[in-house]
Design a protein around this motif. Sequence first.
Motif, PDB file in Angstrom:
ATOM      1  N   LYS A  61       0.835  -1.190   0.000  1.00  0.00           N
ATOM      2  CA  LYS A  61       0.000   0.000   0.000  1.00  0.00           C
ATOM      3  C   LYS A  61       0.878   1.252   0.000  1.00  0.00           C
ATOM      4  CE  LYS A  61      -3.757  -2.230   2.579  1.00  0.00           C
ATOM      5  NZ  LYS A  61      -4.550  -2.192   3.839  1.00  0.00           N
ATOM      6  N   GLU A 141      -0.078   2.504  -9.664  1.00  0.00           N
ATOM      7  CA  GLU A 141      -1.477   2.741  -9.286  1.00  0.00           C
ATOM      8  C   GLU A 141      -2.407   1.713  -9.924  1.00  0.00           C
ATOM      9  OE1 GLU A 141      -2.040   6.746 -10.506  1.00  0.00           O
ATOM     10  OE2 GLU A 141      -1.034   7.607  -8.741  1.00  0.00           O
ATOM     11  N   ALA A 142      -2.117   1.325 -11.156  1.00  0.00           N
ATOM     12  CA  ALA A 142      -2.955   0.322 -11.829  1.00  0.00           C
ATOM     13  C   ALA A 142      -2.796  -1.044 -11.165  1.00  0.00           C
ATOM     14  CB  ALA A 142      -2.580   0.248 -13.314  1.00  0.00           C
ATOM     15  N   ARG A 144      -2.071  -1.624  -8.064  1.00  0.00           N
ATOM     16  CA  ARG A 144      -2.731  -1.603  -6.756  1.00  0.00           C
ATOM     17  C   ARG A 144      -4.244  -1.765  -6.873  1.00  0.00           C
ATOM     18  NH1 ARG A 144       1.200   3.062  -4.560  1.00  0.00           N
ATOM     19  NH2 ARG A 144       2.697   1.727  -3.460  1.00  0.00           N
ATOM     20  N   ARG A 145      -4.794  -1.497  -8.044  1.00  0.00           N
ATOM     21  CA  ARG A 145      -6.238  -1.710  -8.234  1.00  0.00           C
ATOM     22  C   ARG A 145      -6.574  -3.179  -8.474  1.00  0.00           C
ATOM     23  NH1 ARG A 145      -5.771   3.056 -11.401  1.00  0.00           N
ATOM     24  NH2 ARG A 145      -5.994   1.880 -13.339  1.00  0.00           N
ATOM     25  N   PHE A 146      -5.544  -3.996  -8.704  1.00  0.00           N
ATOM     26  CA  PHE A 146      -5.772  -5.432  -8.923  1.00  0.00           C
ATOM     27  C   PHE A 146      -5.909  -6.090  -7.547  1.00  0.00           C
ATOM     28  CE2 PHE A 146      -4.856  -9.809  -9.879  1.00  0.00           C
ATOM     29  CZ  PHE A 146      -5.377  -9.998 -11.153  1.00  0.00           C
ATOM     30  N   ASP A 147      -7.149  -6.408  -7.152  1.00  0.00           N
ATOM     31  CA  ASP A 147      -7.403  -6.959  -5.824  1.00  0.00           C
ATOM     32  C   ASP A 147      -8.127  -8.294  -5.932  1.00  0.00           C
ATOM     33  OD1 ASP A 147      -9.964  -6.237  -6.582  1.00  0.00           O
ATOM     34  OD2 ASP A 147     -10.022  -4.453  -5.298  1.00  0.00           O
ATOM     35  N   CYS A 150     -10.550  -9.258  -8.683  1.00  0.00           N
ATOM     36  CA  CYS A 150     -10.049  -9.555 -10.021  1.00  0.00           C
ATOM     37  C   CYS A 150      -9.807 -11.046 -10.227  1.00  0.00           C
ATOM     38  CB  CYS A 150      -8.745  -8.786 -10.274  1.00  0.00           C
ATOM     39  SG  CYS A 150      -8.947  -6.988 -10.247  1.00  0.00           S
ATOM     40  N   GLU A 186     -13.340  -8.079 -14.419  1.00  0.00           N
ATOM     41  CA  GLU A 186     -12.630  -6.890 -13.945  1.00  0.00           C
ATOM     42  C   GLU A 186     -11.126  -7.087 -14.022  1.00  0.00           C
ATOM     43  OE1 GLU A 186     -12.085  -4.275  -9.804  1.00  0.00           O
ATOM     44  OE2 GLU A 186     -13.466  -5.985  -9.889  1.00  0.00           O
ATOM     45  N   LEU A 190      -8.519  -5.071 -16.459  1.00  0.00           N
ATOM     46  CA  LEU A 190      -7.434  -4.301 -15.861  1.00  0.00           C
ATOM     47  C   LEU A 190      -6.084  -4.708 -16.448  1.00  0.00           C
ATOM     48  CD1 LEU A 190      -6.979  -2.114 -13.737  1.00  0.00           C
ATOM     49  CD2 LEU A 190      -6.717  -3.921 -12.027  1.00  0.00           C
ATOM     50  N   SER A 194      -5.197  -0.831 -18.426  1.00  0.00           N
ATOM     51  CA  SER A 194      -4.295   0.151 -17.826  1.00  0.00           C
ATOM     52  C   SER A 194      -2.967  -0.430 -17.376  1.00  0.00           C
ATOM     53  CB  SER A 194      -4.991   0.829 -16.643  1.00  0.00           C
ATOM     54  OG  SER A 194      -5.422  -0.131 -15.688  1.00  0.00           O
ATOM     55  N   ILE A 195      -2.942  -1.668 -16.863  1.00  0.00           N
ATOM     56  CA  ILE A 195      -1.676  -2.221 -16.376  1.00  0.00           C
ATOM     57  C   ILE A 195      -0.701  -2.429 -17.529  1.00  0.00           C
ATOM     58  CG2 ILE A 195      -0.595  -4.223 -15.286  1.00  0.00           C
ATOM     59  CD1 ILE A 195      -2.936  -4.477 -13.459  1.00  0.00           C
TER      60      ILE A 195
END
Length: 328
Positions: A61, A141-142, A144-147, A150, A186, A190, A194-195
């Motif tokens: 994080k 940032e991209a 970190r959106r992979f959670d 996904c 999702e 991703l 963006s990644i």
Amino acid sequence: MTLSILHPPAFRPGDDMRVGHSGLEIRGRGTWHQIDAFALWPHSPAFMYPLRLIVEAKCYKVHQPVGVGVPRNAVGVLKDISENYFTYRRHGQEFQGPRYNYTAAIFSTSGFTRGAIEYAIAHQIFLIQYENVPVIRPLVEAIRRFDEGCISVRGQGTISAARNYYRDLLAGREPADSGTNRLSEEGIELLRGSITEACRAIGGSYFGMLQGRWPMHLLRSEPLPSSAFENDIVMCSVNGNNRGEWTFVPLDVSRGSARWFELEFSLPSVMADLVAENWDNPIAVANIKQDFFSYIDLSGVIGGIRRNVRLKLDRDWIRRYVSLSAEI
């Protein structure tokens, strides 16, 4: 030297490497160890076994630096792998010896604690950080959106499948169905969007050694111009700000010139702290630059040719800067 990243499935398994449940594994003296990737040098220096870099990558994080436990684990893994000797036969006799020179590096998107840095330096574990590098920020940032949302199927092999799916995309290959079946819509969107796009937007990637002792990853959106490196030594200055963002730029070259470039990098926190503590004192900042930024040996592809060049800071310029600042 130029690095070649090695990870499944782009390697040849043997008696010292294999693909495990969580990815690439390498055999140590005592057991097998899972690692994120290998970096190989295609050309080894004289009088040395081939070099292998053990790579660990951490994306925590924001503002959550890597603690001392990660380099402590890397020290144990490196020791066990380095002591995995192999048997050779000569004139009917057997003897044991190493095949490679191993070293280890940890890459972090959020920096390292002081304890982690001090421990890593003491045990020769190299650290690379990206916390304050603008060109790589969209990629971080991209990622970190992979959670968990996904992932559609959890269990052994899921993380490896996601990694392979992404590597296939970067290589321009259509990913295998196994990855698609384990990822949610999702996650697929991703990775495909963006990644991958953010990673491809980093057009210039170069590794180097600061002052001959600290590895650095220098980045830019475009490849370095060959016109800037007619010689192997380029005089540079270091620009920085109180946000910890630093760049190398050529000295006495104006922006817009064919010889102008800018290389972004992140300082180790130990060095950044030195600067932050003295930011209001221009003389102290200049002295720190002289002690820690005399030169950086850089390796990479420049103008389609693999080059080893030196970015050298103009010491006379620093002396002039100190002198002028003292008169103000």
